[in-house]
Design a protein around this motif. Structure first.
Motif, PDB file in Angstrom:
ATOM      1  N   GLN A  29      -6.853   3.663   3.037  1.00 11.11           N
ATOM      2  CA  GLN A  29      -5.813   4.633   1.765  1.00 11.11           C
ATOM      3  C   GLN A  29      -5.964   3.558   0.193  1.00 11.11           C
ATOM      4  O   GLN A  29      -5.742   4.024  -0.690  1.00 11.11           O
ATOM      5  CB  GLN A  29      -4.672   3.686   2.578  1.00 11.11           C
ATOM      6  CG  GLN A  29      -4.021   3.691   3.897  1.00 11.11           C
ATOM      7  CD  GLN A  29      -3.724   5.517   3.771  1.00 11.11           C
ATOM      8  OE1 GLN A  29      -3.417   5.660   2.746  1.00 11.11           O
ATOM      9  NE2 GLN A  29      -4.876   6.689   4.645  1.00 11.11           N
ATOM     10  N   GLN A  30      -6.415   2.713   0.600  1.00  8.75           N
ATOM     11  CA  GLN A  30      -6.271   2.156  -0.688  1.00  8.75           C
ATOM     12  C   GLN A  30      -7.615   0.530  -0.978  1.00  8.75           C
ATOM     13  O   GLN A  30      -7.433  -0.386  -0.800  1.00  8.75           O
ATOM     14  CB  GLN A  30      -5.810   1.499  -1.699  1.00  8.75           C
ATOM     15  CG  GLN A  30      -5.089   1.325  -3.589  1.00  8.75           C
ATOM     16  CD  GLN A  30      -5.709   2.435  -3.947  1.00  8.75           C
ATOM     17  OE1 GLN A  30      -5.512   4.093  -3.671  1.00  8.75           O
ATOM     18  NE2 GLN A  30      -6.146   2.374  -4.867  1.00  8.75           N
ATOM     19  N   PRO A  31      -9.510   1.038  -0.822  1.00  7.19           N
ATOM     20  CA  PRO A  31      -9.634  -0.164  -0.803  1.00  7.19           C
ATOM     21  C   PRO A  31     -10.390  -1.250  -2.089  1.00  7.19           C
ATOM     22  O   PRO A  31     -10.713  -1.004  -2.731  1.00  7.19           O
ATOM     23  CB  PRO A  31     -11.071   1.072  -0.693  1.00  7.19           C
ATOM     24  CG  PRO A  31     -11.030   2.029  -2.393  1.00  7.19           C
ATOM     25  CD  PRO A  31      -9.254   2.270  -1.831  1.00  7.19           C
ATOM     26  N   ARG A  32      -9.404  -2.017  -1.405  1.00  8.63           N
ATOM     27  CA  ARG A  32      -9.676  -3.490  -2.493  1.00  8.63           C
ATOM     28  C   ARG A  32      -9.422  -4.521  -1.579  1.00  8.63           C
ATOM     29  O   ARG A  32      -7.644  -5.268  -1.361  1.00  8.63           O
ATOM     30  CB  ARG A  32      -8.449  -3.040  -3.161  1.00  8.63           C
ATOM     31  CG  ARG A  32      -8.196  -1.893  -4.106  1.00  8.63           C
ATOM     32  CD  ARG A  32      -7.232  -1.838  -5.477  1.00  8.63           C
ATOM     33  NE  ARG A  32      -7.268  -0.627  -6.282  1.00  8.63           N
ATOM     34  CZ  ARG A  32      -5.917   0.697  -7.022  1.00  8.63           C
ATOM     35  NH1 ARG A  32      -5.464  -0.293  -6.313  1.00  8.63           N
ATOM     36  NH2 ARG A  32      -5.764   1.059  -6.944  1.00  8.63           N
ATOM     37  N   THR A  33     -10.507  -4.960  -1.428  1.00  2.32           N
ATOM     38  CA  THR A  33     -10.200  -5.677   0.176  1.00  2.32           C
ATOM     39  C   THR A  33     -11.319  -6.968  -0.061  1.00  2.32           C
ATOM     40  O   THR A  33     -12.199  -6.477  -1.219  1.00  2.32           O
ATOM     41  CB  THR A  33     -10.396  -5.195   1.402  1.00  2.32           C
ATOM     42  OG1 THR A  33     -11.971  -5.151   1.453  1.00  2.32           O
ATOM     43  CG2 THR A  33      -9.182  -4.844   2.122  1.00  2.32           C
ATOM     44  N   GLY A  34     -11.447  -8.299   0.311  1.00  2.41           N
ATOM     45  CA  GLY A  34     -12.654  -9.192  -0.318  1.00  2.41           C
ATOM     46  C   GLY A  34     -13.769  -8.755   0.343  1.00  2.41           C
ATOM     47  O   GLY A  34     -15.234  -9.051  -0.452  1.00  2.41           O
ATOM     48  N   PHE A  35     -13.980  -7.333   1.228  1.00  2.44           N
ATOM     49  CA  PHE A  35     -15.210  -7.090   1.762  1.00  2.44           C
ATOM     50  C   PHE A  35     -15.601  -5.276   0.646  1.00  2.44           C
ATOM     51  O   PHE A  35     -16.474  -4.847   1.476  1.00  2.44           O
ATOM     52  CB  PHE A  35     -14.657  -6.376   2.940  1.00  2.44           C
ATOM     53  CG  PHE A  35     -15.249  -7.548   4.059  1.00  2.44           C
ATOM     54  CD1 PHE A  35     -16.914  -7.409   4.277  1.00  2.44           C
ATOM     55  CD2 PHE A  35     -14.974  -8.684   4.449  1.00  2.44           C
ATOM     56  CE1 PHE A  35     -16.897  -8.730   5.372  1.00  2.44           C
ATOM     57  CE2 PHE A  35     -15.403  -9.892   4.778  1.00  2.44           C
ATOM     58  CZ  PHE A  35     -16.685  -9.587   5.494  1.00  2.44           C
ATOM     59  N   THR A  36     -14.517  -5.126  -0.513  1.00  2.19           N
ATOM     60  CA  THR A  36     -14.895  -4.120  -1.356  1.00  2.19           C
ATOM     61  C   THR A  36     -15.865  -4.386  -2.352  1.00  2.19           C
ATOM     62  O   THR A  36     -15.398  -5.459  -3.114  1.00  2.19           O
ATOM     63  CB  THR A  36     -13.577  -3.645  -1.746  1.00  2.19           C
ATOM     64  OG1 THR A  36     -13.318  -3.882  -0.411  1.00  2.19           O
ATOM     65  CG2 THR A  36     -13.994  -2.330  -2.058  1.00  2.19           C
ATOM     66  N   VAL A  37     -16.521  -3.845  -2.994  1.00  4.57           N
ATOM     67  CA  VAL A  37     -17.225  -4.109  -4.449  1.00  4.57           C
ATOM     68  C   VAL A  37     -16.773  -2.843  -4.807  1.00  4.57           C
ATOM     69  O   VAL A  37     -17.029  -2.344  -5.018  1.00  4.57           O
ATOM     70  CB  VAL A  37     -19.027  -4.168  -4.487  1.00  4.57           C
ATOM     71  CG1 VAL A  37     -19.245  -4.266  -5.885  1.00  4.57           C
ATOM     72  CG2 VAL A  37     -19.404  -5.747  -3.428  1.00  4.57           C
ATOM     73  N   GLN A  38     -16.012  -2.901  -6.502  1.00  2.00           N
ATOM     74  CA  GLN A  38     -15.874  -1.786  -7.557  1.00  2.00           C
ATOM     75  C   GLN A  38     -17.208  -1.840  -8.206  1.00  2.00           C
ATOM     76  O   GLN A  38     -16.629  -3.175  -9.230  1.00  2.00           O
ATOM     77  CB  GLN A  38     -13.914  -2.571  -7.293  1.00  2.00           C
ATOM     78  CG  GLN A  38     -13.123  -2.226  -6.562  1.00  2.00           C
ATOM     79  CD  GLN A  38     -11.995  -2.392  -7.443  1.00  2.00           C
ATOM     80  OE1 GLN A  38     -11.447  -2.242  -7.883  1.00  2.00           O
ATOM     81  NE2 GLN A  38     -10.861  -3.453  -6.465  1.00  2.00           N
ATOM     82  N   ILE A  39     -17.075  -0.477  -8.510  1.00  2.00           N
ATOM     83  CA  ILE A  39     -18.513  -0.782 -10.202  1.00  2.00           C
ATOM     84  C   ILE A  39     -17.328   0.575 -11.254  1.00  2.00           C
ATOM     85  O   ILE A  39     -17.239   1.792 -10.086  1.00  2.00           O
ATOM     86  CB  ILE A  39     -19.636  -0.457  -8.847  1.00  2.00           C
ATOM     87  CG1 ILE A  39     -20.272  -1.196  -7.746  1.00  2.00           C
ATOM     88  CG2 ILE A  39     -20.104  -0.116  -9.967  1.00  2.00           C
ATOM     89  CD1 ILE A  39     -20.905  -0.993  -7.589  1.00  2.00           C
ATOM     90  N   SER A  40     -18.115   0.127 -11.862  1.00  2.00           N
ATOM     91  CA  SER A  40     -16.909   1.213 -12.965  1.00  2.00           C
ATOM     92  C   SER A  40     -18.637   1.864 -13.641  1.00  2.00           C
ATOM     93  O   SER A  40     -19.136   0.789 -14.291  1.00  2.00           O
ATOM     94  CB  SER A  40     -15.751   0.808 -14.015  1.00  2.00           C
ATOM     95  OG  SER A  40     -15.651   1.534 -14.542  1.00  2.00           O
ATOM     96  N   PHE A  41     -18.627   3.349 -13.708  1.00  2.38           N
ATOM     97  CA  PHE A  41     -19.476   3.260 -14.933  1.00  2.38           C
ATOM     98  C   PHE A  41     -19.167   3.209 -16.182  1.00  2.38           C
ATOM     99  O   PHE A  41     -18.033   3.356 -16.755  1.00  2.38           O
ATOM    100  CB  PHE A  41     -20.248   4.807 -14.692  1.00  2.38           C
ATOM    101  CG  PHE A  41     -20.634   4.680 -12.671  1.00  2.38           C
ATOM    102  CD1 PHE A  41     -20.315   5.504 -11.913  1.00  2.38           C
ATOM    103  CD2 PHE A  41     -22.167   4.593 -12.849  1.00  2.38           C
ATOM    104  CE1 PHE A  41     -20.813   5.280 -10.971  1.00  2.38           C
ATOM    105  CE2 PHE A  41     -22.708   4.516 -12.303  1.00  2.38           C
ATOM    106  CZ  PHE A  41     -21.972   5.396 -10.489  1.00  2.38           C
ATOM    107  N   VAL A  42     -19.239   2.928 -17.550  1.00  2.00           N
ATOM    108  CA  VAL A  42     -19.851   3.090 -18.658  1.00  2.00           C
ATOM    109  C   VAL A  42     -18.469   2.660 -19.480  1.00  2.00           C
ATOM    110  O   VAL A  42     -19.045   1.664 -20.034  1.00  2.00           O
ATOM    111  CB  VAL A  42     -19.347   4.407 -19.466  1.00  2.00           C
ATOM    112  CG1 VAL A  42     -19.296   4.788 -20.789  1.00  2.00           C
ATOM    113  CG2 VAL A  42     -20.462   5.210 -18.560  1.00  2.00           C
ATOM    114  N   LYS A  43     -17.323   2.578 -18.664  1.00  2.00           N
ATOM    115  CA  LYS A  43     -15.954   1.579 -18.782  1.00  2.00           C
ATOM    116  C   LYS A  43     -15.490   0.285 -18.270  1.00  2.00           C
ATOM    117  O   LYS A  43     -15.843   0.701 -16.967  1.00  2.00           O
ATOM    118  CB  LYS A  43     -14.575   2.774 -19.623  1.00  2.00           C
ATOM    119  CG  LYS A  43     -15.261   3.758 -20.426  1.00  2.00           C
ATOM    120  CD  LYS A  43     -14.217   4.685 -20.640  1.00  2.00           C
ATOM    121  CE  LYS A  43     -12.687   3.831 -21.199  1.00  2.00           C
ATOM    122  NZ  LYS A  43     -13.062   3.003 -22.884  1.00  2.00           N
TER     123      LYS A  43
END
Length: 355
Positions: A334-348
């Motif tokens: 539903q919304q992957p924002r957990t401790g086991f998640t790595v969030q990666i943003s390109f450019v910005k």
């Protein structure tokens, strides 16, 4: 004819060398530092250019023709085309001015990072065939089988702080989207989630990671299960396999998304290694990473780390992850924002303080 072809390869290699700081685009933002905000190295003395050229020519002319072709393929494609190892004597030294450099280090300086000072600043990539092997005589000198290492021994200056209050699902009252100004975001999470369960039902090799691609607040495409030890995530490549974002159908017409999409290029490489999951920035622009294992898991604010082109960072530490609460399938899908998640943003970058 033999001499002519060899000389031509050497000339093309020299023309493809990495420019020193101030000479144009290099395969770094690395000259400006990574994560720690290290100051850029001073521009080399122009008087050493002729000496460096003579030394490089003399070294390249001793390398076999087939090896020169391998090196040229790696250098001209800037790592976009997969190239084999370039095995050369690792103990051979080359003297430049008053300094003596091991042969591999000199080639890395010439073709990727002119400001490189020591081999301790480097990390071998998992795509290298000699990865994890010890050979006392021969060392892989392919400059695109190496990356610069992001070190986080001391607290880095935060690119932005991201309060945990902002980790609520977007439907929650008073919540803010995870990446309000990000054109492309990739999320990775441990195995066992949603769309990927069908793979296990068919008896295929279990995955260790699931990747979801988002554009602003919209997820684009299905979850991508990662089974191989490493995965390239890219928008376009001269050749290669992996998760190609350019093939995903998207209706997003945002100018920001279009701009970011055009700059993803070679993207990133995820690799599962004994100590954790590493992310290597293969693109020509910085990426931004947030992970609970990059900071104190108990902190109410997590840092967004800026990673320059050519650098690697351990985005998910297996040992530190032992103290994190494992998410369930519904929570991630539903919304992957957990401790086991790595969030990666390109450019910005993104976050509360992002301008």
């Amino acid at each position: 004819m033999f001499r002519t072809k060899r000389s031509g390869l050497v000339r093309r290699l020299w023309r493809s060398r990495a420019p020193a700081e101030g000479d144009g685009d290099a395969d770094t933002g690395g000259a400006a530092g990574c994560c720690l905000g290290k100051p850029g190295a001073s521009k080399p003395n122009p008087g050493t250019e002729a000496e460096l050229k003579a030394l490089t020519y003399s070294i390249l002319k001793k390398i076999k023709e087939k090896q020169l072709e391998v090196l040229l393929q790696a250098v001209e494609s800037r790592g976009g085309a997969r190239s084999p190892c370039l095995l050369l004597p690792g103990k051979a030294d080359a003297r430049l001015g008053q300094q003596s450099f091991p042969l591999p280090l000199l080639l890395y300086k010439v073709f990727r990072w002119p400001d490189l000072r020591h081999s301790s600043e480097l990390k071998r990539l998992s795509c290298c065939e000699s990865y994890g092997k010890i050979n006392p005589d021969l060392v892989c000198c392919n400059p695109h089988h190496m990356s610069r290492l992001c070190e986080l021994e001391s607290p880095p200056p935060p690119y932005s702080r991201y309060p945990t209050d902002f980790l609520k699902p977007p439907d929650s009252p008073g919540s803010v989207p995870a990446s309000t100004e990000t054109g492309g975001t990739a999320y990775s999470a441990p195995m066992g989630f949603s769309d990927s369960l069908a793979l296990q039902e068919r008896g295929e090799q279990p995955h260790w990671c699931v990747v979801a691609y988002w554009e602003e607040k919209t997820r684009v495409g299905r979850l991508y299960s990662v089974q191989e030890p490493s995965l390239d995530i890219f928008y376009d490549l001269p050749q290669g396999t992996g998760f190609c974002l350019g093939q995903l159908a998207s209706d997003n017409k945002s100018q920001l998304v279009q701009m970011v999409r055009a700059k993803i290029g070679y993207g990133i490489q995820l690799s599962r290694e004994p100590d954790g999951v590493w992310v290597y920035n293969r693109s020509c622009y910085p990426i931004f990473i947030k992970s609970a294992t990059l900071d104190n898991p108990d902190s109410r604010t997590l840092l967004v780390h800026k990673v320059f082109p050519g650098f690697s960072i351990k985005a998910f530490d297996f040992e530190k992850a032992g103290s994190l609460q494992r998410p369930n399938d519904h929570e991630f899908s539903q919304q992957p924002r957990t401790g086991f998640t790595v969030q990666i943003s390109f450019v910005k970058g993104w976050g509360q303080c992002y301008t």
